[in-house]
Motif scaffolding. Structure first.
Motif, mmCIF file in Angstrom:
data_model
loop_
_atom_site.group_PDB
_atom_site.id
_atom_site.type_symbol
_atom_site.label_atom_id
_atom_site.label_comp_id
_atom_site.label_asym_id
_atom_site.label_seq_id
_atom_site.Cartn_x
_atom_site.Cartn_y
_atom_site.Cartn_z
ATOM 1 N N TRP A 32 0.707 -0.510 2.084
ATOM 2 C CA TRP A 32 1.684 -1.773 2.046
ATOM 3 C C TRP A 32 1.159 -2.694 1.098
ATOM 4 O O TRP A 32 0.072 -2.613 0.601
ATOM 5 C CB TRP A 32 1.891 -2.397 3.396
ATOM 6 N N SER A 33 1.822 -3.759 0.772
ATOM 7 C CA SER A 33 1.438 -5.159 0.195
ATOM 8 C C SER A 33 1.524 -5.835 1.242
ATOM 9 O O SER A 33 2.573 -6.284 1.778
ATOM 10 C CB SER A 33 2.579 -5.611 -0.922
ATOM 11 N N TYR A 34 0.234 -6.370 1.641
ATOM 12 C CA TYR A 34 -0.011 -7.244 2.600
ATOM 13 C C TYR A 34 0.693 -8.693 2.356
ATOM 14 O O TYR A 34 1.520 -9.089 3.094
ATOM 15 C CB TYR A 34 -1.332 -7.549 2.681
ATOM 16 N N PRO A 35 0.841 -9.238 1.018
ATOM 17 C CA PRO A 35 1.603 -10.515 0.909
ATOM 18 C C PRO A 35 2.953 -10.528 1.160
ATOM 19 O O PRO A 35 3.622 -11.105 1.514
ATOM 20 C CB PRO A 35 1.090 -10.967 -0.679
ATOM 21 N N ALA A 36 3.647 -8.980 0.663
ATOM 22 C CA ALA A 36 4.928 -8.910 0.707
ATOM 23 C C ALA A 36 5.634 -8.705 2.161
ATOM 24 O O ALA A 36 6.262 -9.288 2.398
ATOM 25 C CB ALA A 36 5.233 -7.687 0.061
ATOM 26 N N GLN A 108 -6.064 -1.226 1.009
ATOM 27 C CA GLN A 108 -4.622 -1.427 0.810
ATOM 28 C C GLN A 108 -4.234 -1.565 -0.182
ATOM 29 O O GLN A 108 -4.839 -1.883 -1.242
ATOM 30 C CB GLN A 108 -4.498 -3.108 1.671
ATOM 31 N N ARG A 109 -3.004 -1.274 -0.628
ATOM 32 C CA ARG A 109 -2.476 -1.145 -1.802
ATOM 33 C C ARG A 109 -2.333 -2.611 -2.540
ATOM 34 O O ARG A 109 -2.744 -2.707 -3.882
ATOM 35 C CB ARG A 109 -0.866 -0.512 -1.690
ATOM 36 N N ILE A 110 -2.066 -3.708 -1.705
ATOM 37 C CA ILE A 110 -2.164 -4.958 -2.128
ATOM 38 C C ILE A 110 -2.795 -5.735 -1.209
ATOM 39 O O ILE A 110 -2.095 -5.727 0.321
ATOM 40 C CB ILE A 110 -1.186 -5.667 -2.815
ATOM 41 N N ASP A 111 -3.978 -6.120 -1.078
ATOM 42 C CA ASP A 111 -4.704 -6.885 0.089
ATOM 43 C C ASP A 111 -4.322 -8.284 0.195
ATOM 44 O O ASP A 111 -3.330 -8.845 -0.556
ATOM 45 C CB ASP A 111 -5.956 -6.559 -0.017
ATOM 46 N N GLN A 112 -4.868 -8.950 1.181
ATOM 47 C CA GLN A 112 -4.522 -10.233 1.517
ATOM 48 C C GLN A 112 -4.788 -11.391 0.412
ATOM 49 O O GLN A 112 -3.929 -12.240 0.148
ATOM 50 C CB GLN A 112 -5.355 -10.654 2.612
ATOM 51 N N ALA A 113 -5.693 -10.869 -0.255
ATOM 52 C CA ALA A 113 -6.009 -11.849 -1.658
ATOM 53 C C ALA A 113 -5.342 -11.250 -2.975
ATOM 54 O O ALA A 113 -5.604 -12.131 -3.851
ATOM 55 C CB ALA A 113 -7.477 -11.795 -2.037
ATOM 56 N N GLY A 114 -4.177 -10.362 -2.600
ATOM 57 C CA GLY A 114 -3.440 -10.242 -3.925
ATOM 58 C C GLY A 114 -4.153 -9.009 -4.706
ATOM 59 O O GLY A 114 -3.706 -8.898 -5.818
ATOM 60 N N HIS A 116 -4.976 -5.601 -6.311
ATOM 61 C CA HIS A 116 -4.007 -4.277 -6.197
ATOM 62 C C HIS A 116 -4.989 -3.042 -6.407
ATOM 63 O O HIS A 116 -5.791 -3.093 -7.362
ATOM 64 C CB HIS A 116 -3.080 -4.312 -7.554
ATOM 65 N N THR A 117 -5.154 -2.026 -5.519
ATOM 66 C CA THR A 117 -5.797 -1.111 -5.244
ATOM 67 C C THR A 117 -5.105 0.130 -5.380
ATOM 68 O O THR A 117 -4.585 0.780 -4.526
ATOM 69 C CB THR A 117 -6.610 -0.893 -4.196
ATOM 70 N N PRO A 118 -4.633 0.768 -6.667
ATOM 71 C CA PRO A 118 -3.675 2.155 -6.741
ATOM 72 C C PRO A 118 -4.656 3.101 -6.264
ATOM 73 O O PRO A 118 -6.140 3.002 -6.067
ATOM 74 C CB PRO A 118 -3.578 2.061 -8.255
ATOM 75 N N LEU A 119 -3.810 4.118 -5.931
ATOM 76 C CA LEU A 119 -4.660 5.439 -5.303
ATOM 77 C C LEU A 119 -5.467 6.401 -6.520
ATOM 78 O O LEU A 119 -4.492 7.187 -7.333
ATOM 79 C CB LEU A 119 -3.557 6.139 -4.592
ATOM 80 N N THR A 140 10.265 -3.814 0.089
ATOM 81 C CA THR A 140 9.017 -4.211 -0.728
ATOM 82 C C THR A 140 8.785 -3.681 -2.034
ATOM 83 O O THR A 140 7.910 -3.901 -2.716
ATOM 84 C CB THR A 140 7.917 -4.330 0.036
ATOM 85 N N GLU A 141 9.594 -2.365 -2.135
ATOM 86 C CA GLU A 141 9.362 -1.693 -3.211
ATOM 87 C C GLU A 141 8.093 -1.178 -4.027
ATOM 88 O O GLU A 141 7.703 -1.382 -4.910
ATOM 89 C CB GLU A 141 10.070 -2.512 -4.291
ATOM 90 N N GLN A 142 7.214 -0.659 -2.778
ATOM 91 C CA GLN A 142 5.767 0.070 -2.952
ATOM 92 C C GLN A 142 6.152 1.484 -3.790
ATOM 93 O O GLN A 142 6.236 2.480 -2.824
ATOM 94 C CB GLN A 142 4.782 -0.022 -1.954
ATOM 95 N N GLU A 143 6.201 1.487 -5.152
ATOM 96 C CA GLU A 143 6.291 2.967 -5.641
ATOM 97 C C GLU A 143 5.014 3.587 -6.195
ATOM 98 O O GLU A 143 4.406 2.797 -6.651
ATOM 99 C CB GLU A 143 7.360 2.719 -6.882
ATOM 100 N N ALA A 144 5.027 4.737 -5.720
ATOM 101 C CA ALA A 144 4.094 5.519 -6.384
ATOM 102 C C ALA A 144 3.979 5.601 -7.792
ATOM 103 O O ALA A 144 5.191 6.225 -8.364
ATOM 104 C CB ALA A 144 3.719 6.819 -5.645
#
Length: 337
Positions: A32-36, A108-114, A116-119, A140-144
């Motif tokens: 997920w994107s936590y902020p989204a 997290q893909r996007i964490d609380q602080a924004g 972004h950690t891609p895989l 939220t459109e989280q696309e790999a």
């Protein structure tokens, strides 16, 4: 919820774990994107997590302790519900650390602080068993990205690694509102809206890696006396690695995905466990004649892929939905066999 054994830290970088023979390094990646997710409006009926206030109202009085109900101690919006996930994964993390000798980081893909950690290799280089929890709402459109799929392909080329994918449910995919209502009444969870569609990110991974599976529906498992989940229907002959040794059941959750196999090739992927459905509650899937859904699947190594691919829903690794010796045997098998 397990007790905190050491002081918590936040906002620091992961320290890579050294390989140790017999001790697999396990990582969790939340798509997920936590902020989204946290930023969704509570006025929206569909495709969002509950607010903590809604959780308290439905589960009352379970979360009325000030630890959960005091807004000066715990967030009361959607963010509060997201934090419950982190609390509930701690017993699994502790169990795995005890079993392997390694801590279990949660990315997290996007964490609380924004951030972004891609895989990519930053996640995969010191990982032997990767869990990807597909908890991103499609909206939220989280696309790999192609680079992430290529990084996973490289990861799976290593000997003795495994990828555990957990795309969550897809409730209310139909445009027919009466069908959505039937699905809602089937699972019976007032905290899940008529439409709650998950896992664009994991669907992208499965498509890119050639994994012939689609997550569908949110089905209520059959139960026995005391609301104990019905035992799994297993296929022992296909379970040559012993993933289900000592396992009779997982934990009860009101809406679990059916992992539909989309290939006719019987050797590419094995359905090792199916879950009986509560047929007392109508659902389009059961009205089509189904009494069980695919719960746990395994793709053995093949071709350039030396690692195993498994599919199991993320709720199996959450203490929010209970657990017993059977479940812990499953956890141990995934990280030690």
């Amino acid at each position: 919820m397990s007790e905190v054994k050491t002081a918590r830290t936040y906002n620091q970088r992961h320290i890579p774990r050294e390989y140790t023979p017999g001790g697999r390094r396990v990582s969790i990646y939340v798509s997920w994107s936590y902020p989204a997710e946290a930023g969704r409006f509570a006025t929206e009926l569909d495709n969002r997590f509950s607010t903590m206030t809604e959780v308290r109202r439905v589960a009352w009085p379970a979360y009325e302790d000030p630890q959960w109900s005091d807004p000066y101690q715990f967030q009361q919006g959607i963010a509060g519900s997201l934090e419950l996930f982190f609390w509930a994964w701690v017993p699994f993390q502790d169990f795995v650390q005890d079993a392997t000798g390694h801590p279990v980081p949660v990315y997290q893909r996007i964490d609380q602080a924004g951030f972004h950690t891609p895989l990519d290799e930053r996640v995969l280089a010191d990982t032997d068993v990767l869990f990807v929890f597909g908890l991103d709402h499609m909206i939220t459109e989280q696309e790999a990205q192609p680079g992430e799929i290529e990084a996973l392909r490289h990861f799976l080329s290593r000997e003795d690694v495994r990828l555990v994918l957990g795309p969550h449910h897809d409730v209310g995919a139909s445009d027919d509102l009466s069908e959505r209502d039937m699905e809602y009444r089937h699972h019976g969870d007032p905290l899940v809206p008529r439409q709650q569609r998950f896992a664009t990110y994991v669907r992208d991974l499965m498509k890119g890696l050639g994994i012939p599976v689609m997550n569908r529906y949110g089905l209520r498992p059959a139960t026995s006396e005391g609301n104990q989940i019905a035992p799994l229907s297993t296929v022992k002959d296909l379970d040559t690695n012993g993933w289900l040794d000592g396992v009779t059941n997982f934990n009860f959750h009101m809406h679990l995905p059916h992992y539909e196999v989309t290939t006719d090739d019987p050797d590419s992927i094995h359905v090792l466990a199916r879950q009986p459905i509560d047929t007392s509650r109508p659902h389009p899937f059961t009205e089509a004649g189904n009494t069980e859904f695919n719960m746990f699947l395994w793709m053995p190594p093949s071709g350039d892929r030396a690692g195993d691919v498994l599919l199991a829903d993320s709720t199996i690794f959450s203490s929010l939905f209970g657990g017993d010796d059977s479940l812990r045997s499953f956890w141990r098998n995934l990280v030690s066999k």
